[in-house]
Design a protein around this motif. Structure first.
Motif, PDB file in Angstrom:
ATOM      1  N   GLN A 176       4.703  -4.203   2.293  1.00 49.94           N
ATOM      2  CA  GLN A 176       5.714  -4.336   1.237  1.00 49.94           C
ATOM      3  C   GLN A 176       7.134  -4.452   1.777  1.00 49.94           C
ATOM      4  OE1 GLN A 176       5.107  -1.262  -1.752  1.00 49.94           O
ATOM      5  NE2 GLN A 176       2.899  -1.653  -1.748  1.00 49.94           N
ATOM      6  N   SER A 225      10.374  -3.585  -4.175  1.00 50.76           N
ATOM      7  CA  SER A 225       8.921  -3.784  -4.197  1.00 50.76           C
ATOM      8  C   SER A 225       8.246  -2.563  -4.789  1.00 50.76           C
ATOM      9  CB  SER A 225       8.389  -4.032  -2.781  1.00 50.76           C
ATOM     10  OG  SER A 225       8.614  -2.898  -1.957  1.00 50.76           O
ATOM     11  N   LEU A 267       7.018  -7.977  -6.246  1.00 51.06           N
ATOM     12  CA  LEU A 267       8.162  -8.212  -5.377  1.00 51.06           C
ATOM     13  C   LEU A 267       9.294  -8.710  -6.263  1.00 51.06           C
ATOM     14  CD1 LEU A 267       6.664 -10.101  -2.288  1.00 51.06           C
ATOM     15  CD2 LEU A 267       7.287  -7.690  -2.453  1.00 51.06           C
ATOM     16  N   GLY A 284       4.427   3.307  -1.263  1.00 49.44           N
ATOM     17  CA  GLY A 284       3.963   1.941  -1.493  1.00 49.44           C
ATOM     18  C   GLY A 284       2.620   1.867  -2.188  1.00 49.44           C
TER      19      GLY A 284
END
Length: 697
Positions: free
Chosen positions: A18, A47, A52, A247
């Motif tokens: 990411q 992100s 994104l 993430g």
């Protein structure tokens, strides 16, 4: 000036990809827009696991018109040249201009390109970015040809200003750009429209999505610390895991649990590694006992029971994982307490490299190399070092290291202690892999240092003997890291070891093993490799490259501790006014001498005689060189580089005065030769300390 919002909404993006993905999106889009003639005031990239995002502020509404003139062939040039020029410009012959150019008439093309609207440019740039995005791995899905890291579901491409926002028209493989996105997969999956970045970010938060990864990290860390503090525990820092977990979730919910009492006797590193690698759990320490007693897991949703069901399920999986770890530990302890002979025999069947033998062969070479490094390590308990060399890699056969290779060495320390070995021997099992990089700690205990040197010398010499050296960016056996490790072990422990002799001894062991017929050329080539690595390391420490080169050119450059000591002293000296001026005087003397030697075809290396001196300044330089030689020689013998350079500093004024008062290339050939020999005396005396011809300036 409009603002731009881009969102690429997909299935879950791997956490490890990411950070680079959002930076790549930012760079590819902004570079493309600028190249096409647009400018912007600010850019931000974000992100989450499923999106994104790029936002640009102050984007120009259109590119500026461009007028370009191109010079073409002469008007009487062959037809083929003219046709090629017309094709490259896209113009017809009637659109070209004829202009006088020096003695000929040539064609000129005037190409005018009108400005383009921002929306048109954005659509082009974004499509090119998506189709050529540099994912480490990507996939196709359905019937389309588009490749993305995971199936791409929707695209927001929105330009907005004071007058409102509009969607930039574009379609990629059937995905039409729009102004809608989705919230959290479970808590708010419905799609909703957005009109700007601020509107987008606010609505995402209401839909249980924290857009900023830094905010998610801070939320996880702060909440976990607070929960640990409430129990009297401490959270074990793990920056890499924090980034990874941030993430994995769009709406982080921190949950804390306790590890079962039946697992608390396991080494803390085992608990931490098992939880980190298998379940992405943070470890929590009880400061009163020093043990890892709790864990933190991060859920991706809020639940009606406050996460109790999630925590219960995680505890069930954790208990199963830790039961495996306990089995490995207890089984390994049985072997360790029996002396680890079972593992020693097992390493005979483990190939280190098909040309370099087994791990057992490697241990035998390390044992022999301890004998070679021992003379350069005053105070080393060689018997303990040889025992440590034989035990250091036995944990490679343990069940725990088989499950968690990253624990090699550390488990070796635990098992050596269980086998009754002294702490110095056990510590060597853990520390002989160090340093693992330029910022890793370097062992200080002599037994650990001896085994670490033996390990790395065997590794390097072996691959040099069989001709498998690092090439370009490829270094599969981490030989550059090993060379830096040897250098740091020697330098940071102040060890005075001649590397050429150690390289020869290590290479001979491989020849004896049958890896190659000869080790000729290996020591010198390895030393050159070491010098290259050392130059990079020392430059990072602030030592100039030309200073390093000046010291590498001196005898004894395989003694890295001496080499660094010389380089540090030279850099300090050159940083003074005396050092700068002496360098200038030396370079002047060397340049005049070198030119005369090249012109005359002789070397002016004979002793200059004071009886031919014609001026007081000349006689003063003779006296200064005699005094300098008397001071520099014993200082160099004592390796007192600072003292030698202090003596060199006293030459500055006499050399300056000499060049002011004296003409070297006088018509009197006897005086000229004597003065050139005097310049050689300067070069020879200064050359005892460092090769200043390598120094810039």
């Amino acid at each position: 000036m409009p603002d731009l919002l881009i969102e690429l909404f997909s299935e879950e993006i791997p956490a490890r990809m990411q950070a680079s993905a959002r930076e790549n999106l930012k760079k590819l889009v902004t570079d493309g827009l600028v190249e096409a003639g647009l400018t912007y005031e600010g850019a931000g990239a974000f992100s989450t696991p499923r999106r994104l995002v790029l936002t640009l502020t102050g984007l120009t509404g259109q590119s500026r018109p461009v007028r370009e003139e191109r010079k073409g062939p002469r008007t009487d040039a062959p037809a083929a040249a003219l046709e090629g020029f017309l094709r490259s410009t896209g113009l017809t012959l009637e659109q070209l201009e004829k202009r006088a150019d020096k003695k000929a008439e040539v064609y000129f093309a005037v190409i005018e390109k009108p400005g383009r609207q921002a929306a048109e440019i954005v659509a082009e740039v974004l499509e090119r970015t998506i189709r050529n995005f540099p994912w480490p791995k990507s996939m196709r899905w359905g019937a389309g040809n588009l490749k993305w890291v995971r199936p791409l579901h929707s695209i927001i491409c929105l330009l907005g200003d004071e007058g409102g926002a509009h969607v930039v028209p574009m379609t990629i493989d059937g995905i039409e750009a729009g102004n809608t996105t989705g919230g959290h997969r479970f808590m708010a999956p419905a799609r909703f429209p957005v009109s700007s970045f601020d509107d987008y970010a606010a609505k995402l938060r209401r839909a249980y999505v924290m857009l900023d990864s830094a905010e998610r990290e801070a939320h996880i860390w702060n909440d976990a610390q607070n929960q640990a503090f409430a129990r009297g525990w401490e959270l074990v820092p793990d920056a890499g895991l924090l980034t990874e977990v941030a993430g994995l979730v769009e709406w982080p919910v921190v949950l804390m649990g306790a590890i079962g009492a039946e697992f608390l006797h396991l080494p803390p590193e085992v608990l931490q590694t098992s939880m980190r690698e298998h379940q992405k759990f943070f470890s929590v320490k009880n400061p009163k006992t020093g043990r890892i007693e709790g864990f933190v897991t991060v859920a991706n949703r809020e639940t009606a029971d406050g996460g109790a069901t999630i925590l219960k399920g995680n505890l069930k999986v954790l208990s199963a994982r830790l039961s495996d770890a306990r089995f490995f530990w207890e089984n390994d302890l049985r072997v360790a307490k029996a002396g680890m002979g079972e593992w020693e025999e097992g390493l005979q069947a483990v190939t280190f490299h098909n040309k370099l033998g087994s791990q057992s062969d490697r241990i035998a070479r390390m044992d022999a190399l301890v004998n070679d490094v021992a003379p350069f390590m005053p105070g080393l308990n060689i018997d303990a070092a040889k025992v440590a060399a034989k035990l250091a890699k036995l944990d490679l056969r343990s069940a725990m290291v088989g499950e968690f290779p990253e624990l090699q060495g550390l488990m070796g320390m635990y098992y050596a202690l269980e086998a009754g070995e002294p702490e110095s021997v056990a510590a060597a099992a853990r520390e002989h892999y160090q340093p693992l990089g330029p910022t890793d700690v370097t062992p200080k205990a002599l037994v650990s240092v001896a085994v670490a040197l033996a390990d790395k010398l065997d590794l390097l010499s072996g691959f040099w003997v069989i001709g498998e050296k690092p090439t370009g960016s490829k270094d599969p056996f981490a030989l550059r890291r090993a060379a830096l490790g040897v250098s740091r072990l020697l330098i940071e422990n102040g060890l005075r070891a001649p590397l050429l002799r150690l390289f020869s001894a290590a290479a001979q062991l491989h020849v004896n093993h049958g890896s190659a017929a000869s080790w000729e050329g290996v020591p010198a080539d390895l030393l050159a490799f070491f010098h290259d690595r050392l130059k990079v390391f020392l430059r990072d420490q602030g030592i100039r490259h030309d200073v390093i080169d000046a010291c590498l050119a001196m005898p004894g450059n395989d003694d890295l501790t001496l080499l660094v000591k010389r380089a540090e002293a030279l850099q300090a000296f050159l940083g003074t006014e005396d050092g700068t001026n002496l360098l200038q005087g030396f370079k002047r003397a060397n340049n005049i001498l070198s030119q005369a030697e090249a012109k005359d075809g002789v070397e002016y290396a004979f002793g200059a005689e004071v009886k031919f001196a014609e001026t007081d300044e000349e006689r003063a330089l003779f006296a200064a060189l005699d005094a300098g030689a008397a001071a520099i020689k014993p200082a160099m013998a004592a390796e007192d580089f600072a003292g030698a350079m202090a003596a060199m500093a006293k030459l500055r004024a006499p050399i300056d005065a000499f060049f002011t008062a004296v003409q070297i290339n006088t018509d009197n050939q006897i005086v000229r030769r004597n003065r050139l020999n005097l310049l050689h005396s300067i070069r020879a005396l200064v050359g005892q300390v460092a090769d200043l011809t390598k120094v810039e300036g």
